[in-house]
Design a protein around this motif. Structure first.
Motif, PDB file in Angstrom:
ATOM      1  N   GLN A   1      51.343  38.835  22.620  1.00 30.90           N
ATOM      2  CA  GLN A   1      50.230  39.619  23.120  1.00 30.90           C
ATOM      3  C   GLN A   1      49.826  39.122  24.515  1.00 30.90           C
ATOM      4  N   GLU A   2      49.857  37.791  24.634  1.00 29.77           N
ATOM      5  CA  GLU A   2      49.401  37.218  25.903  1.00 29.77           C
ATOM      6  C   GLU A   2      50.597  36.849  26.772  1.00 29.77           C
ATOM      7  N   ILE A   3      50.588  37.316  28.009  1.00 25.94           N
ATOM      8  CA  ILE A   3      51.693  36.988  28.907  1.00 25.94           C
ATOM      9  C   ILE A   3      51.151  36.373  30.194  1.00 25.94           C
ATOM     10  N   LYS A   4      51.655  35.185  30.523  1.00 28.18           N
ATOM     11  CA  LYS A   4      51.165  34.477  31.702  1.00 28.18           C
ATOM     12  C   LYS A   4      52.265  34.378  32.759  1.00 28.18           C
ATOM     13  N   GLY A   5      51.848  33.887  33.911  1.00 24.04           N
ATOM     14  CA  GLY A   5      52.818  33.702  34.993  1.00 24.04           C
ATOM     15  C   GLY A   5      53.950  32.775  34.570  1.00 24.04           C
TER      16      GLY A   5
ATOM     17  N   LEU B   1      56.800  35.331  49.241  1.00 28.13           N
ATOM     18  CA  LEU B   1      57.160  34.224  48.361  1.00 28.13           C
ATOM     19  C   LEU B   1      55.950  33.454  47.858  1.00 28.13           C
ATOM     20  N   ASP B   2      54.958  33.264  48.727  1.00 28.13           N
ATOM     21  CA  ASP B   2      53.808  32.481  48.262  1.00 28.13           C
ATOM     22  C   ASP B   2      53.086  33.202  47.122  1.00 28.13           C
ATOM     23  N   TYR B   3      53.003  34.530  47.219  1.00 23.91           N
ATOM     24  CA  TYR B   3      52.391  35.263  46.105  1.00 23.91           C
ATOM     25  C   TYR B   3      53.193  35.090  44.831  1.00 23.91           C
ATOM     26  N   LEU B   4      54.520  35.164  44.987  1.00 22.57           N
ATOM     27  CA  LEU B   4      55.372  35.010  43.798  1.00 22.57           C
ATOM     28  C   LEU B   4      55.143  33.646  43.148  1.00 22.57           C
ATOM     29  N   HIS B   5      55.073  32.633  43.989  1.00 18.55           N
ATOM     30  CA  HIS B   5      54.839  31.290  43.448  1.00 18.55           C
ATOM     31  C   HIS B   5      53.477  31.201  42.769  1.00 18.55           C
ATOM     32  N   TRP B   6      52.474  31.784  43.409  1.00 21.31           N
ATOM     33  CA  TRP B   6      51.131  31.710  42.825  1.00 21.31           C
ATOM     34  C   TRP B   6      51.101  32.431  41.480  1.00 21.31           C
TER      35      TRP B   6
ATOM     36  N   ASP C   1      50.562  30.441  37.903  1.00 24.36           N
ATOM     37  CA  ASP C   1      49.230  30.797  37.411  1.00 24.36           C
ATOM     38  C   ASP C   1      48.105  30.248  38.269  1.00 24.36           C
ATOM     39  N   LYS C   2      48.303  30.294  39.578  1.00 26.60           N
ATOM     40  CA  LYS C   2      47.215  29.904  40.482  1.00 26.60           C
ATOM     41  C   LYS C   2      46.292  31.116  40.634  1.00 26.60           C
ATOM     42  N   THR C   3      45.543  31.383  39.592  1.00 26.83           N
ATOM     43  CA  THR C   3      44.811  32.652  39.537  1.00 26.83           C
ATOM     44  C   THR C   3      43.814  32.818  40.673  1.00 26.83           C
ATOM     45  N   GLU C   4      43.274  31.686  41.146  1.00 31.47           N
ATOM     46  CA  GLU C   4      42.246  31.805  42.177  1.00 31.47           C
ATOM     47  C   GLU C   4      42.832  32.337  43.484  1.00 31.47           C
ATOM     48  N   LYS C   5      44.129  32.195  43.667  1.00 33.27           N
ATOM     49  CA  LYS C   5      44.747  32.622  44.925  1.00 33.27           C
ATOM     50  C   LYS C   5      45.290  34.049  44.872  1.00 33.27           C
ATOM     51  N   LEU C   6      45.352  34.626  43.705  1.00 35.87           N
ATOM     52  CA  LEU C   6      46.019  35.915  43.557  1.00 35.87           C
ATOM     53  C   LEU C   6      45.233  37.044  44.205  1.00 35.87           C
ATOM     54  N   PRO C   7      45.936  38.069  44.654  1.00 36.26           N
ATOM     55  CA  PRO C   7      45.267  39.190  45.308  1.00 36.26           C
ATOM     56  C   PRO C   7      44.503  40.044  44.293  1.00 36.26           C
ATOM     57  N   ALA C   8      43.790  41.038  44.823  1.00 37.30           N
ATOM     58  CA  ALA C   8      42.978  41.913  43.976  1.00 37.30           C
ATOM     59  C   ALA C   8      43.846  42.578  42.910  1.00 37.30           C
ATOM     60  N   ALA C   9      43.196  42.918  41.796  1.00 35.53           N
ATOM     61  CA  ALA C   9      43.915  43.420  40.631  1.00 35.53           C
ATOM     62  C   ALA C   9      44.823  44.610  40.920  1.00 35.53           C
ATOM     63  N   VAL C  10      44.348  45.538  41.745  1.00 38.62           N
ATOM     64  CA  VAL C  10      45.189  46.716  42.027  1.00 38.62           C
ATOM     65  C   VAL C  10      46.543  46.330  42.604  1.00 38.62           C
TER      66      VAL C  10
ATOM     67  N   ASN D   1      45.659  41.982  31.251  1.00 41.88           N
ATOM     68  CA  ASN D   1      44.672  41.713  30.208  1.00 41.88           C
ATOM     69  C   ASN D   1      44.489  40.223  29.973  1.00 41.88           C
ATOM     70  N   SER D   2      45.615  39.542  29.880  1.00 41.55           N
ATOM     71  CA  SER D   2      45.556  38.112  29.626  1.00 41.55           C
ATOM     72  C   SER D   2      44.797  37.410  30.737  1.00 41.55           C
ATOM     73  N   LEU D   3      44.993  37.893  31.945  1.00 35.99           N
ATOM     74  CA  LEU D   3      44.333  37.308  33.099  1.00 35.99           C
ATOM     75  C   LEU D   3      42.823  37.494  33.005  1.00 35.99           C
ATOM     76  N   GLU D   4      42.401  38.707  32.616  1.00 32.37           N
ATOM     77  CA  GLU D   4      40.980  39.000  32.488  1.00 32.37           C
ATOM     78  C   GLU D   4      40.329  38.116  31.440  1.00 32.37           C
ATOM     79  N   HIS D   5      41.049  37.969  30.331  1.00 31.70           N
ATOM     80  CA  HIS D   5      40.516  37.131  29.252  1.00 31.70           C
ATOM     81  C   HIS D   5      40.238  35.730  29.731  1.00 31.70           C
ATOM     82  N   LYS D   6      41.139  35.257  30.551  1.00 35.87           N
ATOM     83  CA  LYS D   6      41.055  33.892  31.004  1.00 35.87           C
ATOM     84  C   LYS D   6      39.817  33.702  31.881  1.00 35.87           C
ATOM     85  N   ASN D   7      39.573  34.682  32.748  1.00 38.17           N
ATOM     86  CA  ASN D   7      38.431  34.542  33.669  1.00 38.17           C
ATOM     87  C   ASN D   7      37.105  34.819  32.969  1.00 38.17           C
TER      88      ASN D   7
END
Ligand SMILES: Nc1ncnc2c1ncn2[C@@H]1O[C@H](COP(=O)(O)OP(=O)(O)OP(=O)(O)O)[C@@H](O)[C@H]1O
Ligand SMILES: [Mg+2]
Lengths: 306, 217
Positions: B137-141, B166-171, B175-184, B211-217
């Motif tokens: 159910q839960e899928i992470k980076g 590449l930096d986005y891919l690494h983030w 799971d460097k969630t704080e660095k990720l771009p907006a959800a869209v 979804n998993s990301l939202e749950h985490k935050n």
């Protein structure tokens, strides 16, 4: 003094002899007195490419002292201004040429009165092959775009690199260096002579300065032969870039030669490809290559044997 | 004979001038990747696997430092203090918009590893581990990274194919969630990433990731 063009490339069949004969033909056609020397002893075939099917004397006659002067082994070819020292009868393999004979040969080559001398060196990294390649700073590497051929040309480049470094050390000094390198870098160091230089830099700074000066004076060239449509035209310059960045050797990319079925046809008919098929892509490439190289004669150096 | 590769500064490593623009830096990085990737014809027999890994890591470090305005400034400062660069060599106009998608003029370059979808699909259908991951159910980076590694595709290849930085891919993968771009944007990335690996159904799996990301935050 003649311009000396050693032609080498680790792998057999990459086109060294074809290129040697073609460049020879183009230089001769431009009126320059040109000599081809077949040093691919044991597998000599340059005579067949320049239409001298039955050479009546050859390089081994000089080695065996049957003929005293190297210049007396020179044969005329059917083409004006183009001459040949054949390797045809050599039962001798280049690896077995003694040190004295090699030095004698190199000295004799340096004295020959030609405008251009092209050495066809054959495959492999035998020490004698390396020394003939280093007979001038203008050596030409030939490879095809296949990984096996590229692998072998890298091996040849590294072998030449190491051979040149070796030149600056006495046997004992070199042993000491080897030991030091082994200590610092482990056992498989000799596969990567570039690592040795780091040690030379630290332990033998005055030798390092000499070697660096030496290496900077080289004008080696790379030819990519048998390029097919689907191959990358960038490959040659990328190889040179890697060599410069990681080995510190300056190799100029001299150009691509297209793959052409007619090369095979011409060789089978024992006619000159350039004369028989002058309007092909490969023939254009060869002429372009010749033009470029004629404009870039480096300083001639017969290296340290004289 | 010049400097050891390890002693080159980031500009020398990428063969660019100290005042290179962001676009030039990207193009240089792309062409360096072409030369140093494991399936590159040019370097395949030249380096050991270990050496290649080190070089790729260095190049990546160079790229991320130079592409990031702040880090580049700090790095330039270091070079100037060390006397390697003059402050006049560094153009003040090294700025410019940095887009999320890579600008890459070159089309499919020969020598670049291609992804063979039929091969991937087969691997995908046969790999127990992957099936197990995507049934969660839960899928992470980190899960995406594991799938990618199972399939034997490098992150550089994904970067080349999707044009996602590449930096986005690494983030994402780290799971460097704080660095990720907006959800869209992020959702689009995840979908491209999955499609690139031929993981289906991409829509549904990327939704689970979000979804998993939202749950985490
Ligand atoms: N540009 C080309 N296009 C098509 N075929 C080529 C080309 N160059 C060389 N060949 C083919 O490759 C064969 C080998 O060439 P060549 O004999 O010159 O290689 P070599 O490097 O001298 O090999 P060796 O090391 O065995 O002496 C030739 O017989 C010819 O058929
Ligand atoms: Mg030959």
């Amino acid at each position: 003094m003649a311009h000396i063009w050693p032609i080498g490339g680790g792998k057999g069949g990459s086109g060294k002899s074809f290129l040697a004969s073609s460049l020879g033909r183009l230089l001769a056609k431009a009126g320059k007195k040109t000599l081809l020397i077949d040093l691919d002893l044991g597998a000599a075939n340059l005579h067949t490419m320049v239409d001298v099917p039955y050479p009546d004397k050859c390089f081994s006659d000089f080695v065996s002292r049957k003929i005293n002067l190297l210049e007396d082994t020179v044969l005329a070819t059917p083409f004006p201004h183009l001459f040949l020292i054949s390797g045809a009868h050599d039962s001798l393999d280049i690896a077995n040429l003694s040190y004295e004979k090699k030095i004698k040969t190199l000295k004799s080559i340096a004295k020959l009165k030609y405008e251009h001398i092209i050495l066809d060196l054959g495959a492999g990294t035998a020490i004698n092959t390396l020394d003939f390649f280093l007979a001038s700073g203008n050596g030409i590497f030939v490879t095809t775009p296949e990984p096996t051929s590229i692998e072998n040309v890298y091996r040849l480049m590294r072998a030449i690199y190491l051979r040149r470094i070796r030149h600056y050390f006495t046997t004992d000094e070199f042993k000491a260096l080897e030991k030091k390198v082994k200590e610092l870098l482990g056992d498989d160091y000799f596969n990567k002579p570039e690592n040795i230089v780091a040690v030379v830099r630290k332990e033998f700074p005055e030798k390092f300065a000499l070697i660096r000066k030496d290496f900077n004076s080289f004008h080696f060239k790379l030819i990519l032969n048998q390029l097919r449509k689907q191959d990358s035209v960038e490959l040659g310059s990328q190889i040179c870039k890697i060599i410069k960045k990681h080995l510190g050797l300056h190799v100029d990319f001299a150009g691509n030669i297209a793959y052409d079925e007619h090369v095979h046809d011409a060789i089978c008919q024992r006619v000159s490809f350039l004369d028989r098929y002058p309007h092909t892509r490969a023939a254009n490439d060869l002429r372009e290559l010749n033009r470029k190289m004629s404009n870039s004669f480096g300083e001639q150096l017969i290296l340290n044997y004289l | 004979m010049e400097k050891d590769f390890t002693r080159l500064n980031y500009y020398e490593m990428l063969d660019i001038k100290p005042n290179a623009t962001a676009l030039e830096i990207r193009v240089a990085y792309n062409s360096a990747l072409q030369m140093y990737q494991p399936d590159s014809l040019v370097s395949y027999s030249f380096f050991s696997q270990k050496e290649r890994k080190e070089i790729l890591a260095r190049l990546e470090k160079a790229y991320f430092t130079l592409i990031n305005e702040k880090e580049r400034e700090i790095y330039n400062g270091e070079l100037v203090r060390a006397g390697v660069l003059k402050s006049t060599e560094i153009s003040p106009a090294a700025k410019g918009l940095v887009s999320i998608f890579e600008f890459n003029r070159q089309k499919d370059t020969p020598g670049m590893p291609k992804i063979h979808s039929s091969e991937l699909k087969e691997k995908f259908s046969q790999n127990q581990r992957i099936r197990e991951i995507i049934s969660r159910q839960e899928i992470k980076g980190a899960d995406l990274k594991e799938i990618r590694n199972e399939l034997g595709v490098t992150i550089e290849t994904i970067h080349q194919q999707t044009k996602i930085r590449l930096d986005y891919l690494h983030w994402v993968e780290d799971d460097k969630t704080e660095k990720l771009p907006a959800a869209v944007f992020l959702k689009g990335f995840i979908k491209s990433y999955l499609k690139c690996l031929c993981i289906e159904p991409a829509d549904e799996i990327s939704a689970r990731y979000m979804n998993s990301l939202e749950h985490k935050n």
